[in-house]
Design a protein around this motif. Structure first.
Motif, PDB file in Angstrom:
ATOM      1  N   TRP A 227     155.347   8.348  -5.506  1.00 31.17           N
ATOM      2  CA  TRP A 227     156.782   8.036  -4.898  1.00 31.17           C
ATOM      3  C   TRP A 227     156.611   6.949  -3.895  1.00 31.17           C
ATOM      4  CZ3 TRP A 227     159.768   8.272  -0.426  1.00 31.17           C
ATOM      5  CH2 TRP A 227     161.100   7.959  -0.794  1.00 31.17           C
ATOM      6  N   ILE A 228     157.455   6.015  -3.809  1.00 31.03           N
ATOM      7  CA  ILE A 228     157.099   4.960  -2.899  1.00 31.03           C
ATOM      8  C   ILE A 228     158.319   4.600  -2.071  1.00 31.03           C
ATOM      9  CG2 ILE A 228     156.409   2.449  -2.568  1.00 31.03           C
ATOM     10  CD1 ILE A 228     154.283   4.007  -4.111  1.00 31.03           C
ATOM     11  N   PRO A 229     158.100   5.092  -0.647  1.00 30.58           N
ATOM     12  CA  PRO A 229     159.304   4.721   0.046  1.00 30.58           C
ATOM     13  C   PRO A 229     159.713   3.320   0.409  1.00 30.58           C
ATOM     14  CG  PRO A 229     157.522   5.538   1.227  1.00 30.58           C
ATOM     15  CD  PRO A 229     156.904   5.508  -0.116  1.00 30.58           C
ATOM     16  N   CYS A 230     160.750   2.861   0.387  1.00 35.28           N
ATOM     17  CA  CYS A 230     160.924   1.334   0.753  1.00 35.28           C
ATOM     18  C   CYS A 230     162.246   0.999   1.376  1.00 35.28           C
ATOM     19  CB  CYS A 230     160.556   0.594  -0.850  1.00 35.28           C
ATOM     20  SG  CYS A 230     162.352   0.663  -1.753  1.00 35.28           S
ATOM     21  N   ALA A 231     163.282   1.893   1.595  1.00 37.62           N
ATOM     22  CA  ALA A 231     164.159   1.652   2.207  1.00 37.62           C
ATOM     23  C   ALA A 231     164.472   0.998   3.528  1.00 37.62           C
ATOM     24  CB  ALA A 231     165.385   2.850   1.979  1.00 37.62           C
ATOM     25  N   MET A 232     165.158   0.158   3.944  1.00 38.15           N
ATOM     26  CA  MET A 232     165.273  -0.672   5.265  1.00 38.15           C
ATOM     27  C   MET A 232     165.849   0.410   6.208  1.00 38.15           C
ATOM     28  SD  MET A 232     166.343  -4.234   3.977  1.00 38.15           S
ATOM     29  CE  MET A 232     166.196  -5.058   5.653  1.00 38.15           C
ATOM     30  N   ARG A 233     166.683   1.324   5.725  1.00 41.22           N
ATOM     31  CA  ARG A 233     167.471   2.085   6.870  1.00 41.22           C
ATOM     32  C   ARG A 233     167.581   3.768   6.600  1.00 41.22           C
ATOM     33  NH1 ARG A 233     168.644  -1.096  11.025  1.00 41.22           N
ATOM     34  NH2 ARG A 233     169.208  -3.013  10.169  1.00 41.22           N
ATOM     35  N   SER A 234     167.749   4.742   7.349  1.00 40.12           N
ATOM     36  CA  SER A 234     167.946   6.037   6.808  1.00 40.12           C
ATOM     37  C   SER A 234     168.935   6.651   7.671  1.00 40.12           C
ATOM     38  CB  SER A 234     166.401   6.746   7.082  1.00 40.12           C
ATOM     39  OG  SER A 234     166.058   6.613   8.356  1.00 40.12           O
ATOM     40  N   TYR A 235     169.737   7.475   6.973  1.00 38.83           N
ATOM     41  CA  TYR A 235     170.423   8.555   7.908  1.00 38.83           C
ATOM     42  C   TYR A 235     170.015   9.725   8.354  1.00 38.83           C
ATOM     43  CZ  TYR A 235     174.456   5.514   6.016  1.00 38.83           C
ATOM     44  OH  TYR A 235     175.366   4.582   5.488  1.00 38.83           O
ATOM     45  N   ILE A 236     170.303   9.908   9.680  1.00 42.50           N
ATOM     46  CA  ILE A 236     169.703  11.180  10.229  1.00 42.50           C
ATOM     47  C   ILE A 236     170.846  11.968  10.756  1.00 42.50           C
ATOM     48  CG2 ILE A 236     168.361  11.988  12.051  1.00 42.50           C
ATOM     49  CD1 ILE A 236     166.671   9.576  12.131  1.00 42.50           C
ATOM     50  N   HIS A 237     170.897  13.347  10.456  1.00 38.80           N
ATOM     51  CA  HIS A 237     171.968  14.380  11.011  1.00 38.80           C
ATOM     52  C   HIS A 237     171.535  14.637  12.239  1.00 38.80           C
ATOM     53  CE1 HIS A 237     174.105  15.098   6.900  1.00 38.80           C
ATOM     54  NE2 HIS A 237     174.066  13.885   7.292  1.00 38.80           N
ATOM     55  N   LEU A 238     172.399  14.340  13.470  1.00 40.56           N
ATOM     56  CA  LEU A 238     171.894  14.915  14.996  1.00 40.56           C
ATOM     57  C   LEU A 238     172.847  15.956  15.048  1.00 40.56           C
ATOM     58  CD1 LEU A 238     171.139  11.614  16.607  1.00 40.56           C
ATOM     59  CD2 LEU A 238     169.540  13.191  15.748  1.00 40.56           C
ATOM     60  N   GLU A 239     172.189  17.048  15.627  1.00 43.26           N
ATOM     61  CA  GLU A 239     173.223  18.260  16.042  1.00 43.26           C
ATOM     62  C   GLU A 239     173.090  17.705  17.702  1.00 43.26           C
ATOM     63  OE1 GLU A 239     171.787  21.994  15.149  1.00 43.26           O
ATOM     64  OE2 GLU A 239     171.921  21.639  12.949  1.00 43.26           O
ATOM     65  N   VAL A 240     174.474  18.020  18.313  1.00 40.02           N
ATOM     66  CA  VAL A 240     174.759  17.917  19.615  1.00 40.02           C
ATOM     67  C   VAL A 240     175.235  19.122  19.957  1.00 40.02           C
ATOM     68  CG1 VAL A 240     175.761  16.319  21.343  1.00 40.02           C
ATOM     69  CG2 VAL A 240     175.334  15.400  19.181  1.00 40.02           C
ATOM     70  N   PRO A 241     174.586  20.062  20.993  1.00 38.73           N
ATOM     71  CA  PRO A 241     174.927  21.018  21.464  1.00 38.73           C
ATOM     72  C   PRO A 241     176.062  20.859  22.694  1.00 38.73           C
ATOM     73  CG  PRO A 241     172.880  20.784  22.386  1.00 38.73           C
ATOM     74  CD  PRO A 241     173.269  19.739  21.403  1.00 38.73           C
ATOM     75  N   VAL A 242     177.485  21.524  22.584  1.00 37.64           N
ATOM     76  CA  VAL A 242     178.550  21.435  23.372  1.00 37.64           C
ATOM     77  C   VAL A 242     179.033  22.871  23.985  1.00 37.64           C
ATOM     78  CG1 VAL A 242     179.189  19.124  22.451  1.00 37.64           C
ATOM     79  CG2 VAL A 242     180.183  21.130  21.675  1.00 37.64           C
ATOM     80  N   ASN A 243     179.447  22.771  25.265  1.00 37.59           N
ATOM     81  CA  ASN A 243     180.093  23.935  25.464  1.00 37.59           C
ATOM     82  C   ASN A 243     181.498  23.800  26.259  1.00 37.59           C
ATOM     83  OD1 ASN A 243     179.745  23.286  28.529  1.00 37.59           O
ATOM     84  ND2 ASN A 243     177.530  23.803  28.158  1.00 37.59           N
ATOM     85  N   THR A 244     182.301  24.739  26.861  1.00 37.29           N
ATOM     86  CA  THR A 244     183.434  24.701  27.076  1.00 37.29           C
ATOM     87  C   THR A 244     183.577  23.796  28.336  1.00 37.29           C
ATOM     88  OG1 THR A 244     183.032  26.504  28.696  1.00 37.29           O
ATOM     89  CG2 THR A 244     184.252  26.723  26.339  1.00 37.29           C
TER      90      THR A 244
END
Length: 247
Positions: A227-244
């Motif tokens: 398998w050959i990676p070639c994409a110019m971009r990638s999506y990344i899911h980031l978790e942002v912890p928050v509180n009150t």
């Protein structure tokens, strides 16, 4: 004998439509596809398989001409192409009467067809979507025709509304290689034999992870792929912890 297996290129898609960078992302999908074709010019392969959804929607005539021109630049590569559920062949689709280059075989209808490449002794099987949804498991009961040579199936689907597949059935079908499309995450259902190439570029925010294509070689010992990676971009899911206390 060497091949490249692409799927779900989605030319014409506009990822993140309405965002300042969306037009750039649209062009990047074309750029990556052109880059793959340029790579074949520099390092030729015998076969190019495109397992559906080359376009994100009904292709415009000028877009078909652009793709056909790119195919003309790799005349020694035999190209096998099918329409998927996104670019399915409508009654008035430009796909129906388009004249492809001599090195291109386009599967024109929803009935499974086998094409023999006399020079390479390869049998390629495929069909195109003529409807946006196909709920019948069209691939589950098919088997290669009798005869020597290499037998390859192009197949697009795998969910309930897009040609559901019984993996055990197609694994036992006897094809030397099954080039799958529709699922955007690259994955091998059976090593070196049944593979989703994944989308060439990520199309939306759920297409996380790397994207690219399959490169393979067929010898007397069997099929070997990488398998050959070639994409110019990638999506990344980031978790942002928050509180009150956060605003």
């Amino acid at each position: 004998m060497r091949f490249i297996h692409l799927a779900d290129v989605h030319l014409g898609a506009v990822p993140d439509r309405g965002c300042p960078w969306s037009s750039r992302r649209e062009e990047e999908i074309w750029e990556t596809f052109r880059r793959v074709i340029a790579g074949i010019r520099e390092n030729p392969v015998d076969l190019l398989f495109i397992a559906g959804d080359l376009f994100h929607r009904q292709p415009l005539l000028r877009e078909l001409k652009e793709v056909n021109y790119l195919f003309s630049t790799i005349p020694d590569t035999r190209i096998y192409l099918m329409a998927g559920n996104h670019d399915y062949i409508k009654a008035d689709s430009f796909y129906r009467d388009f004249q492809w280059e001599k090195n291109v075989t386009f599967f024109k209808n929803e009935q499974l067809t086998c094409v023999k490449d006399e020079k390479l002794d390869v049998y390629v099987y495929g069909l195109s979507y003529e409807h946006q949804e196909i709920e019948n498991p069209l691939y589950d009961s098919i088997h290669p025709a009798e005869g020597e040579g290499v037998h390859i199936l192009l197949a697009h689907g795998g969910d309930a509304k897009h040609i559901p597949m019984n993996i055990k059935s197609i694994a036992a079908s006897g094809f030397d290689y099954i080039a799958l499309g529709h699922i955007h995450r690259p994955q091998a259902l059976m090593k070196d034999r049944i593979i989703y190439a994944g989308a060439l570029e990520p199309i939306d925010r759920n297409d996380v992870g790397p994207h690219g294509y399959v490169k393979g070689e067929i010898t007397e010992a069997g099929v070997h792929t990488q398998w050959i990676p070639c994409a110019m971009r990638s999506y990344i899911h980031l978790e942002v912890p928050v509180n009150t206390e956060d605003t």
